[in-house]
Enzyme design. Structure first.
Site, short mmCIF file in Angstrom:
data_model
loop_
_atom_site.label_atom_id
_atom_site.label_comp_id
_atom_site.label_asym_id
_atom_site.label_seq_id
_atom_site.Cartn_x
_atom_site.Cartn_y
_atom_site.Cartn_z
N HIS A 145 -68.07 -12.31 2.13
CA HIS A 145 -69.25 -12.28 3.00
C HIS A 145 -69.83 -10.89 3.12
CE1 HIS A 145 -67.87 -16.31 4.51
NE2 HIS A 145 -69.11 -16.49 4.14
N CYS A 184 -85.71 -23.08 1.40
CA CYS A 184 -85.56 -21.89 2.22
C CYS A 184 -84.15 -21.73 2.80
CB CYS A 184 -86.58 -21.88 3.36
SG CYS A 184 -86.27 -23.15 4.58
C1 PEP Z 1 -82.36 -24.79 7.06
O1 PEP Z 1 -81.96 -25.67 7.81
O2 PEP Z 1 -82.06 -24.71 5.86
C2 PEP Z 1 -83.21 -23.70 7.58
C3 PEP Z 1 -83.71 -22.78 6.79
O3 PEP Z 1 -83.44 -23.67 8.88
P1 PEP Z 1 -82.43 -23.08 9.95
O4 PEP Z 1 -81.34 -22.36 9.21
O5 PEP Z 1 -83.25 -22.17 10.80
O6 PEP Z 1 -81.97 -24.31 10.66
#
Ligand code: PEP
Ligand code: MG
Length: 590
Positions: free
Chosen positions: A192, A512
């Site tokens: 990590h 994302c």
């Molecule tokens: C996800 O769920 O992949 C995301 C990018 O949103 P968060 O990590 O803010 O829940």
């Protein structure tokens, strides 16, 4: 000059003066007279309390800046209460009448022996957590109670950090603006930390075995993350090479390099956007060479408590500054992704006319959260949507709804956008068209991606949540978190399914989740046909570099092979072997 070979985990070459940090405590053993035993036990208890407070503080800080990493410390918090650790150390103090440091060290040895027998590599890795925790307890046993932050005060801008082990908790306390690079004796256990190094764009070499013994504090060293080497007392030539490299990375030259749009070796354009939590992160996103903001987690306006998030004008100003700051890039604002408890705690201290309260406090992140909560609180949602639609005139905005599990919710959300637009028209304001998209982060959304795709302007796959809901694994639950596997065949298939549904309807789809920040995984995702990603800003330069060295047809062939494999181990092996053959920059995938 001495040359030590290790594993490069973050590329680049830097020279600097060594600051040596030894975390493994060399505890002395001494006897405690009977009347001092209680005092010794009190020291132990005090150290436990201080360790807990520090871990909670680190976790809170990380959950604001790097939420995906904050659960790293859950295991250590649990261990603080484990009867096999500190209560066992107290027994040793009482029965053997030894000092607390020695007792803690003994317990660690006993633990170590147990861990050595364990076949499961994941559980063996937890030994690193125990070592980290024991180091912290030791540190807090010192009467002057020095924290690593105190110990690291001697760092200045020319420093290179040499440590026996740079644990995640220590790394989280280092002022990285003052560290040019780092090298550690330990290797894979600090995986990590390697992620952190890459995201901070700091050259790093790990797995050097005994560098912390060989390097004297203040000695000049070169960390060469690209060649996986640490040079002690480098020659003038090596120093010149490091200086040249630093020169090459000087902002003026580096800027042009960073601003270059990403593409594969055969010229397939890949869009790399940034995930940000605070408006101030925009600078880091631009610096890293992000084309736009693929995910602005607007809920930090709610949870940070810095502003009154119910004030439309305040929100409008924040969104407007962000759109102007990122122009001509696109900014995708995710509407508040909070749960009822987070919202209630922010509303608790304020006079609130609507009188809405959750029936009872519930910690569940699976309940009334994200778009579901926004739809349950149309008053708040409408304020946010109006602020967004007003700001849209100042740049390229996309509105994204989180935690969507049905087409109905999406339709309701769209209706809310239309109502907000009407509010503005009634006020005499002009309203521009803003694309509305959804996050695909609940398996139900992935399975109905073809239906959702007919009614949205774009998809963003949120794998952080998708993985935990698809695999039924709560990342915060230490007992099952090893089952949290981005490379699980089910996850790869789901991503492919969503990508296909988006392509059929010709709507853009990006990803994302944190998995895109790992360059090895990123290449597989490109092989699965994704060409848009949003990631933590620090990961963007490495992603660009890796992609530029690989051909898209080779990646597609790799993905086809991987999709036929049944186990995560096989997938990992094939992926890493293939990338090795594709002459990836050294160190990035290790
Ligand atoms: C996800 O769920 O992949 C995301 C990018 O949103 P968060 O990590 O803010 O829940
Ligand atoms: Mg999510």
């Amino acid at each position: 000059m001495q040359r030590l070979k290790g594993i490069g985990v973050s590329s680049g070459i830097v020279a600097g003066r060594a600051v040596v940090l030894i975390q493994r405590a060399q505890a002395l053993r001494y006897h405690i007279p009977p009347h001092k035993v209680d005092h010794e036990l009190a020291r132990l208890e005090e150290s436990r309390a201080r360790s807990r407070a520090q871990l909670v503080e680190i976790q809170e800080r990380l959950s604001r800046r790097r939420p995906e990493l904050s659960s790293l410390f859950d295991a250590q918090l649990l261990m603080l209460d484990d009867p096999m650790l500190l209560p066992r150390a107290a027994t040793i103090v009482r029965e053997q009448r030894v000092n607390a440091e020695w007792a803690v060290q003994q317990v660690f040895r006993e633990f170590g022996a147990v861990f050595e027998e364990v076949a499961d590599p994941y559980l063996r890795e937890r030994q690193g957590d125990v070592a980290d925790l024991v180091g912290r307890v030791h540190m807090n046993l010192r009467t002057h109670a020095a924290t690593p932050r105190d110990m690291l005060k001697e760092l200045d801008e020319s420093s290179v950090l040499i440590a026996d082990e740079l644990t995640p908790s220590l790394a989280a306390q280092v002022d990285w603006t003052k560290v040019r690079g780092f090298a550690t004796d330990a290797g894979s256990r600090t995986y990590h930390t390697a992620i952190l190094a890459r995201s901070l764009d700091v050259p790093a070499v790990v797995g050097l075995h005994n560098a912390s013994e060989q390097v004297q504090a203040g000695q000049v060293v070169v960390v060469d993350g690209s060649r996986s080497e640490l040079l002690i007392d480098p020659t003038a030539d090596e120093l010149a090479r490091a200086a040249q490299h630093t020169e090459d990375r000087r902002p003026a030259m580096h800027d042009a390099e960073r601003r270059r749009p990403a593409s594969t070796a055969d010229g397939v354009p890949i869009k790399l956007d940034a995930n940000i939590e605070f408006p101030d992160d925009l600078a880091a996103a631009r610096y890293a060479g992000a084309e736009g903001i693929g995910l602005y987690r607007s809920e930090f306006l709610v949870t940070s408590g810095a502003d009154d998030f119910r004030d439309e004008n305040r929100q409008y100003e924040i969104y407007r500054r962000m759109l102007e700051g990122m122009a001509p890039g696109v900014v995708t604002v995710r509407t508040f992704d909070v749960d009822e408890e987070q919202l209630a705690s922010r509303l608790a201290n304020r006079p609130f006319a609507a009188g809405w309260e959750p029936e009872e406090p519930r910690a569940s992140r699976q309940g009334l959260r994200g778009l579901r909560l926004s739809l349950a609180r149309p008053d708040l949602f409408r304020v946010q949507l109006r602020a967004l639609l007003r700001a849209a005139k100042h740049g390229h905005l996309r509105i994204m709804c989180p935690f969507v599990s049905s087409v109905e919710q999406l339709r309701e959300a769209r209706a809310m956008v239309a109502h907000a637009a009407c509010d503005l028209t009634r006020r005499g304001e002009t309203v521009t068209h803003v694309p509305v998209g959804v996050m695909i982060e609940i398996p139900a959304a992935a399975y109905t991606a073809d239906l959702l795709a007919r009614e949205v302007d774009f998809f963003t796959i949120g794998t952080n949540d998708l993985i935990q809901y698809c695999l039924a694994v709560d990342r915060a639950d230490e007992r099952v978190s090893r089952l949290y596997e981005p490379l699980h065949p089910a996850i790869l298939r789901m991503i492919l399914m969503v990508r296909r549904a988006a392509r059929r309807r010709r709507i853009p789809v990006s990803l994302c989740g944190e998995m895109a920040s790992d360059p090895a995984v990123l290449t597989l995702l490109v092989g699965l046909g994704l060409t848009e990603f949003s990631m933590t800003p620090g990961a963007i330069p490495v992603a660009k570099q890796v992609l530029s060295e690989l051909r898209s047809d080779e990646l597609r062939a790799l993905a086809r092979r991987v999709l036929k494999l049944a186990t995560i181990d096989d997938i990992e092996r094939v992926l890493l072997a293939a990338l090795g053959r594709l002459t990836l920059i050294k160190g990035v995938t290790s």
